[in-house]
Design a protein around this motif. Structure first.
Motif, PDB file in Angstrom:
ATOM      1  N   LEU A   1       0.825  -1.202   0.000  1.00 14.43           N
ATOM      2  CA  LEU A   1       0.000   0.000   0.000  1.00 14.43           C
ATOM      3  C   LEU A   1       0.861   1.254   0.000  1.00 14.43           C
ATOM      4  CD1 LEU A   1      -2.820   1.387   0.363  1.00 14.43           C
ATOM      5  CD2 LEU A   1      -2.429   1.200   2.823  1.00 14.43           C
ATOM      6  N   ASN A   2       0.508   2.184  -0.877  1.00  9.96           N
ATOM      7  CA  ASN A   2       1.128   3.509  -0.916  1.00  9.96           C
ATOM      8  C   ASN A   2       0.012   4.544  -0.921  1.00  9.96           C
ATOM      9  OD1 ASN A   2       3.944   2.789  -1.212  1.00  9.96           O
ATOM     10  ND2 ASN A   2       3.360   2.050  -3.237  1.00  9.96           N
ATOM     11  N   ALA A   3       0.176   5.587  -0.119  1.00  9.57           N
ATOM     12  CA  ALA A   3      -0.801   6.670  -0.084  1.00  9.57           C
ATOM     13  C   ALA A   3      -0.071   7.979   0.186  1.00  9.57           C
ATOM     14  CB  ALA A   3      -1.860   6.425   0.983  1.00  9.57           C
ATOM     15  N   SER A   4      -0.489   9.023  -0.520  1.00  9.61           N
ATOM     16  CA  SER A   4       0.121  10.335  -0.311  1.00  9.61           C
ATOM     17  C   SER A   4      -0.939  11.417  -0.411  1.00  9.61           C
ATOM     18  CB  SER A   4       1.251  10.581  -1.308  1.00  9.61           C
ATOM     19  OG  SER A   4       0.731  10.680  -2.616  1.00  9.61           O
ATOM     20  N   LEU A   5      -0.643  12.540   0.236  1.00  9.58           N
ATOM     21  CA  LEU A   5      -1.536  13.685   0.262  1.00  9.58           C
ATOM     22  C   LEU A   5      -0.741  14.913  -0.146  1.00  9.58           C
ATOM     23  CD1 LEU A   5      -4.337  14.878   1.163  1.00  9.58           C
ATOM     24  CD2 LEU A   5      -3.275  15.251   3.388  1.00  9.58           C
ATOM     25  N   ARG A   6      -1.292  15.684  -1.069  1.00  8.12           N
ATOM     26  CA  ARG A   6      -0.666  16.935  -1.503  1.00  8.12           C
ATOM     27  C   ARG A   6      -1.688  18.043  -1.383  1.00  8.12           C
ATOM     28  NH1 ARG A   6       0.926  14.174  -6.863  1.00  8.12           N
ATOM     29  NH2 ARG A   6       2.233  12.541  -6.017  1.00  8.12           N
ATOM     30  N   ALA A   7      -1.236  19.228  -0.977  1.00  3.28           N
ATOM     31  CA  ALA A   7      -2.139  20.371  -0.846  1.00  3.28           C
ATOM     32  C   ALA A   7      -1.402  21.630  -1.265  1.00  3.28           C
ATOM     33  CB  ALA A   7      -2.635  20.497   0.594  1.00  3.28           C
ATOM     34  N   GLY A   8      -2.146  22.583  -1.796  1.00  2.25           N
ATOM     35  CA  GLY A   8      -1.557  23.849  -2.217  1.00  2.25           C
ATOM     36  C   GLY A   8      -2.578  24.706  -2.929  1.00  2.25           C
ATOM     37  N   TYR A   9      -2.099  25.725  -3.598  1.00  2.00           N
ATOM     38  CA  TYR A   9      -2.955  26.620  -4.353  1.00  2.00           C
ATOM     39  C   TYR A   9      -3.031  26.103  -5.783  1.00  2.00           C
ATOM     40  CZ  TYR A   9      -5.128  30.963  -5.841  1.00  2.00           C
ATOM     41  OH  TYR A   9      -6.008  31.882  -6.337  1.00  2.00           O
ATOM     42  N   GLY A  10      -4.247  25.992  -6.325  1.00  2.00           N
ATOM     43  CA  GLY A  10      -4.399  25.434  -7.661  1.00  2.00           C
ATOM     44  C   GLY A  10      -5.363  26.228  -8.517  1.00  2.00           C
ATOM     45  N   ALA A  11      -5.405  25.877  -9.791  1.00  4.15           N
ATOM     46  CA  ALA A  11      -6.294  26.523 -10.752  1.00  4.15           C
ATOM     47  C   ALA A  11      -6.850  25.466 -11.705  1.00  4.15           C
ATOM     48  CB  ALA A  11      -5.548  27.593 -11.539  1.00  4.15           C
ATOM     49  N   ARG A  12      -8.047  25.723 -12.188  1.00  6.63           N
ATOM     50  CA  ARG A  12      -8.680  24.823 -13.142  1.00  6.63           C
ATOM     51  C   ARG A  12      -9.464  25.670 -14.134  1.00  6.63           C
ATOM     52  NH1 ARG A  12     -11.799  19.503 -11.164  1.00  6.63           N
ATOM     53  NH2 ARG A  12      -9.889  19.456  -9.971  1.00  6.63           N
ATOM     54  N   GLN A  13      -9.287  25.394 -15.413  1.00  3.37           N
ATOM     55  CA  GLN A  13      -9.994  26.149 -16.440  1.00  3.37           C
ATOM     56  C   GLN A  13     -10.654  25.162 -17.396  1.00  3.37           C
ATOM     57  OE1 GLN A  13      -7.694  29.227 -18.193  1.00  3.37           O
ATOM     58  NE2 GLN A  13      -9.387  30.008 -19.411  1.00  3.37           N
ATOM     59  N   THR A  14     -11.896  25.444 -17.750  1.00 10.35           N
ATOM     60  CA  THR A  14     -12.646  24.610 -18.672  1.00 10.35           C
ATOM     61  C   THR A  14     -12.969  25.427 -19.918  1.00 10.35           C
ATOM     62  OG1 THR A  14     -13.657  23.433 -16.822  1.00 10.35           O
ATOM     63  CG2 THR A  14     -14.713  23.193 -18.957  1.00 10.35           C
ATOM     64  N   PHE A  15     -12.531  24.935 -21.073  1.00 13.72           N
ATOM     65  CA  PHE A  15     -12.836  25.570 -22.349  1.00 13.72           C
ATOM     66  C   PHE A  15     -14.019  24.838 -22.967  1.00 13.72           C
ATOM     67  CE2 PHE A  15      -8.286  26.146 -21.680  1.00 13.72           C
ATOM     68  CZ  PHE A  15      -8.176  27.524 -21.814  1.00 13.72           C
ATOM     69  N   VAL A  16     -14.994  25.580 -23.446  1.00 14.17           N
ATOM     70  CA  VAL A  16     -16.210  24.980 -23.989  1.00 14.17           C
ATOM     71  C   VAL A  16     -16.459  25.536 -25.381  1.00 14.17           C
ATOM     72  CG1 VAL A  16     -18.692  24.725 -23.678  1.00 14.17           C
ATOM     73  CG2 VAL A  16     -17.202  24.750 -21.686  1.00 14.17           C
ATOM     74  N   ARG A  17     -16.800  24.645 -26.299  1.00  9.27           N
ATOM     75  CA  ARG A  17     -17.161  25.062 -27.653  1.00  9.27           C
ATOM     76  C   ARG A  17     -18.258  24.136 -28.157  1.00  9.27           C
ATOM     77  NH1 ARG A  17     -13.260  25.969 -32.852  1.00  9.27           N
ATOM     78  NH2 ARG A  17     -14.943  26.541 -34.245  1.00  9.27           N
ATOM     79  N   ASP A  18     -19.390  24.696 -28.478  1.00 14.71           N
ATOM     80  CA  ASP A  18     -20.533  23.936 -28.997  1.00 14.71           C
ATOM     81  C   ASP A  18     -20.884  22.751 -28.100  1.00 14.71           C
ATOM     82  OD1 ASP A  18     -20.648  25.658 -31.190  1.00 14.71           O
ATOM     83  OD2 ASP A  18     -19.279  24.430 -32.363  1.00 14.71           O
ATOM     84  N   SER A  19     -20.912  22.984 -26.789  1.00 16.11           N
ATOM     85  CA  SER A  19     -21.259  21.933 -25.836  1.00 16.11           C
ATOM     86  C   SER A  19     -22.522  22.328 -25.088  1.00 16.11           C
ATOM     87  CB  SER A  19     -20.121  21.705 -24.844  1.00 16.11           C
ATOM     88  OG  SER A  19     -18.983  21.233 -25.512  1.00 16.11           O
ATOM     89  N   TYR A  20     -23.352  21.321 -24.823  1.00 13.89           N
ATOM     90  CA  TYR A  20     -24.630  21.572 -24.179  1.00 13.89           C
ATOM     91  C   TYR A  20     -24.818  20.595 -23.036  1.00 13.89           C
ATOM     92  CZ  TYR A  20     -25.550  24.364 -28.279  1.00 13.89           C
ATOM     93  OH  TYR A  20     -25.459  25.304 -29.254  1.00 13.89           O
ATOM     94  N   LEU A  21     -25.584  21.027 -22.051  1.00 11.24           N
ATOM     95  CA  LEU A  21     -25.928  20.211 -20.902  1.00 11.24           C
ATOM     96  C   LEU A  21     -27.388  19.821 -21.029  1.00 11.24           C
ATOM     97  CD1 LEU A  21     -24.940  19.144 -18.162  1.00 11.24           C
ATOM     98  CD2 LEU A  21     -25.699  21.298 -17.162  1.00 11.24           C
ATOM     99  N   LEU A  22     -27.685  18.533 -20.938  1.00 10.55           N
ATOM    100  CA  LEU A  22     -29.055  18.041 -21.047  1.00 10.55           C
ATOM    101  C   LEU A  22     -29.651  17.960 -19.652  1.00 10.55           C
ATOM    102  CD1 LEU A  22     -31.325  16.882 -22.807  1.00 10.55           C
ATOM    103  CD2 LEU A  22     -30.298  14.626 -22.461  1.00 10.55           C
TER     104      LEU A  22
END
Length: 128
Positions: free
Chosen positions: A12-33
């Motif tokens: 078994l191996n387990a690790s935890l990482r924490a910090g400041y992060g960013a996430r960006q989602t690019f959308v083109r011709d996408s729809y939510l049903l």
């Protein structure tokens, strides 16, 4: 950020990482049903505290389990948090072939529902 090894052994191996992060989602011709209505999806850009928990376990010589949970918290409100949780069970059929079941759970900005994705893969590998 910071990194912490929670457990490190042969099985078994387990690790935890924490910090400041960013996430960006690019959308083109996408729809939510939603129900029977299509709604255009919007691009998003989030920054905030990010936490990543990874683990892998060797259950037997032929079965391995991997899990990775990644969460971005742009606000203190839990309803604004986004996350991905990827899980894989791998059964080694031969030295060069395995059968994988993958379950991914994720919550994205702009989508209120918990989403899931299931896959069954036959994987072939070789060393060059």
């Amino acid at each position: 950020g910071a990194s912490l090894s929670i457990c490190k052994s042969l099985r078994l191996n387990a690790s935890l990482r924490a910090g400041y992060g960013a996430r960006q989602t690019f959308v083109r011709d996408s729809y939510l049903l939603i129900g029977d209505k299509l709604t255009p999806m919007k691009e998003s850009h989030l920054t905030g505290m990010e936490v990543l928990l990874t683990s892998d376990a060797r259950v037997t010589s032929r079965i391995a389990i991997n899990s990775e949970f990644d969460m971005l918290m742009p606000k203190s409100d839990p309803n604004a948090w986004v996350y991905d949780w990827e899980n894989r069970i791998r059964m080694f059929l031969t030295k060069w072939m395995s059968l994988d079941y993958t379950l991914d759970l994720f919550r994205e900005e702009g989508v209120d529902e918990l989403q899931s994705e299931h896959r069954i893969l036959v994987r072939f590998s070789f060393v060059l």
